[in-house]
Design an enzyme around this catalytic site. Structure first.
Site, PDB file in Angstrom:
ATOM      1  N   GLN A 137       0.801  -1.256   0.082  1.00 25.13           N
ATOM      2  CA  GLN A 137       0.024  -0.066   0.026  1.00 25.13           C
ATOM      3  C   GLN A 137       0.908   1.123   0.017  1.00 25.13           C
ATOM      4  OE1 GLN A 137      -2.631  -0.539   3.554  1.00 25.13           O
ATOM      5  NE2 GLN A 137      -3.700  -2.120   2.239  1.00 25.13           N
ATOM      6  N   HIS A 201      -0.900   0.241   5.448  1.00 25.54           N
ATOM      7  CA  HIS A 201      -1.456   1.181   6.159  1.00 25.54           C
ATOM      8  C   HIS A 201      -0.306   2.471   6.640  1.00 25.54           C
ATOM      9  CE1 HIS A 201      -4.529  -1.584   8.372  1.00 25.54           C
ATOM     10  NE2 HIS A 201      -4.455  -1.441   7.096  1.00 25.54           N
ATOM     11  N   GLU A 297     -14.751   3.931   9.299  1.00 25.09           N
ATOM     12  CA  GLU A 297     -15.371   4.803   9.846  1.00 25.09           C
ATOM     13  C   GLU A 297     -15.523   6.130   9.333  1.00 25.09           C
ATOM     14  OE1 GLU A 297     -14.181   3.074  14.403  1.00 25.09           O
ATOM     15  OE2 GLU A 297     -13.527   5.230  13.722  1.00 25.09           O
ATOM     16  N   TYR A 307      -9.801   8.316  19.111  1.00 26.97           N
ATOM     17  CA  TYR A 307     -10.927   7.732  18.285  1.00 26.97           C
ATOM     18  C   TYR A 307     -10.594   6.203  18.314  1.00 26.97           C
ATOM     19  CZ  TYR A 307     -12.087  12.127  16.985  1.00 26.97           C
ATOM     20  OH  TYR A 307     -12.492  13.483  16.776  1.00 26.97           O
ATOM     21  N   TYR A 318      -9.610  -9.729   9.831  1.00 25.52           N
ATOM     22  CA  TYR A 318      -9.985 -10.478   8.351  1.00 25.52           C
ATOM     23  C   TYR A 318     -10.336 -11.968   8.652  1.00 25.52           C
ATOM     24  CZ  TYR A 318      -8.474  -6.048   6.596  1.00 25.52           C
ATOM     25  OH  TYR A 318      -8.298  -4.816   6.501  1.00 25.52           O
TER      26      TYR A 318
END
Length: 426
Positions: A137, A201, A297, A307, A318
């Site tokens: 990613q 991430h 979210e 949060y 997963y």
């Protein structure tokens, strides 16, 4: 399937969105540029009441904490709009932003920036960008131009930077040359340490506030060994940070002067923030972030707030197990304004502030990857009161969306397309 707790929203809406493609295929290599330039998705309208747009079984049996937190009533735009493919020649585009003259600056994951004209012509790759780690990613991520770009030509971007001990989310800046062929004087101004040998991430979104400071999102790097750092105030992982154009903490940040906390931190407890945008009316900062399996979210960000990740979440691992204790609420931790279960994989987002489509004013538009649509959310009093899915039949992974200087929305997809979304020409 869990029962929908939300009352149906009665509005004047579209009963059907007719999406017509002049050429099919979800990959840019499937058809020629000429064919794709004629590709247009259109929508027309009548009046009805719609149920929630999400009809799939949820991944979890978790219940929302308040009415309207998930699976809100559906809406449909009454304005006839079209989504036109301007180009299919991008290579894994990731970030998009408007230039003052109406053109668009786009990042490509592998490490290139390109400029697109209003009709979709693409420049050659812009040189002078530091090497990126494009595994997984990672890569060249979010991008914004200086509010004074017309005078200083400065560009700011986020990327996965290779480091001796792994890689990390970094912020860099540089000047776009007069001939637009290179970035001059590129330098890294901020690094979200610690580095980690992973490929997931990174967060990667970046926006300017009204004072000319930068808000930047980081990820917690996904793995169970790094995940807890989203809760650690001495780590740059899983955070939203506020920095100056020089990469320094902004004076007045919520953890300023606290020895156990980093002064650049603005909020924490995030998993992988993929969207950042300011509400054009209230000025509030909003973000979206990937959940695990379920639990994507939408949050309204307030200074110093926690949060919750990975302590509370509406998602599961997963593999199907609980995340941590499998709880969704805890004192001192914020509830998401809205969440999706199953996941839609929300990505880049923008609020619409134009006048061309009045019913879209102040609505939030979010690119969806696994959901393969653009989500339109109507927000009233900081609550989501309606949800629509745009361009569903395009079968594209929408990576980012922005508003152009012409009042249209522009979106990019993993398959390499650039879309213009605007009122339909009659």
């Amino acid at each position: 399937m869990r029962k929908n707790l939300m009352p149906k929203l009665r509005l004047t809406m579209v009963t059907a969105a007719t999406l017509a493609l002049a050429s099919c295929g979800s990959n840019s290599s499937d058809s020629s540029q000429a064919a794709n330039n004629d590709t247009t998705a259109t929508a027309t309208a009548t009046e009805t009441t719609l149920a929630a747009v999400e009809t799939k079984e949820p991944n979890t049996s978790y219940q929302p904490s308040f009415a309207g937190q998930t699976r809100i009533a559906g809406i449909k735009s009454t304005t006839a709009y079209e989504g036109k493919v301007l180009s299919s020649d991008l290579k894994n585009p990731w970030g998009i932003t408007s230039l003052p003259d109406g053109r668009l600056l786009i990042t490509q994951k592998s490490g290139a920036m390109r400029i697109a004209s209003a009709t979709g012509e693409l420049s050659d790759s812009i040189s002078g960008i530091p090497r990126v780690d494009a595994q997984g990613q990672g890569g060249l991520l979010g991008v914004r131009v200086d509010p004074n770009f017309a005078q200083n030509r400065m560009v700011y971007w986020v990327f996965a930077e290779p480091r001796p001990d792994g890689n990390l989310t970094a912020v860099a800046k540089g000047k776009l040359s007069a001939d637009e062929k290179k970035i001059e004087g590129a330098k890294v101004i901020y690094r979200a340490t610690p580095a980690y040998k992973g490929k997931l991430h990174y967060g990667g979104r970046i926006v300017f506030d009204k004072d000319g400071n930068l808000f930047v999102s980081t990820g917690e790097r996904s793995d169970t060994v790094t995940r807890p750092q989203a809760q650690h105030l001495n780590s740059g992982l899983g955070k939203v940070v506020r920095i100056t154009k020089e990469g320094k903490p902004v004076a007045g940040n919520p953890f300023e002067g606290k020895s156990e906390a980093r002064p650049e931190l603005y909020s924490y407890g995030h998993r992988n923030v993929q969207g950042l945008a300011f509400h054009p009316q209230t000025g509030d900062l909003w973000e979206n972030e990937f959940g695990p399996r379920g639990g994507d979210e939408l949050n309204r960000i307030e200074a110093g707030k926690n949060y919750g990740w990975p302590t509370i979440t509406y998602g599961i691992e997963y593999a199907g197990g609980k995340v941590g204790e499998g709880i969704q609420q805890k004192d001192g931790m914020e509830q998401p304004v809205y969440y999706w279960d199953p996941s839609i994989s929300p990505s880049g987002m923008t609020f619409y502030s134009g006048d061309a489509i009045p019913e879209w004013k102040n609505n939030l538009f979010i690119g969806s990857l696994s959901g393969m649509h653009i989500a339109r959310l109507v927000i009233e009093n900081n609550k989501v009161v309606g949800e629509e899915r745009l361009l569903v039949e395009e079968n594209q992974r929408f990576r980012d969306v922005t508003q152009g200087t012409d009042g249209a929305l522009y979106a990019i997809t993993d398959q390499g397309r650039l879309y213009r979304i605007f009122t339909k020409v009659q």
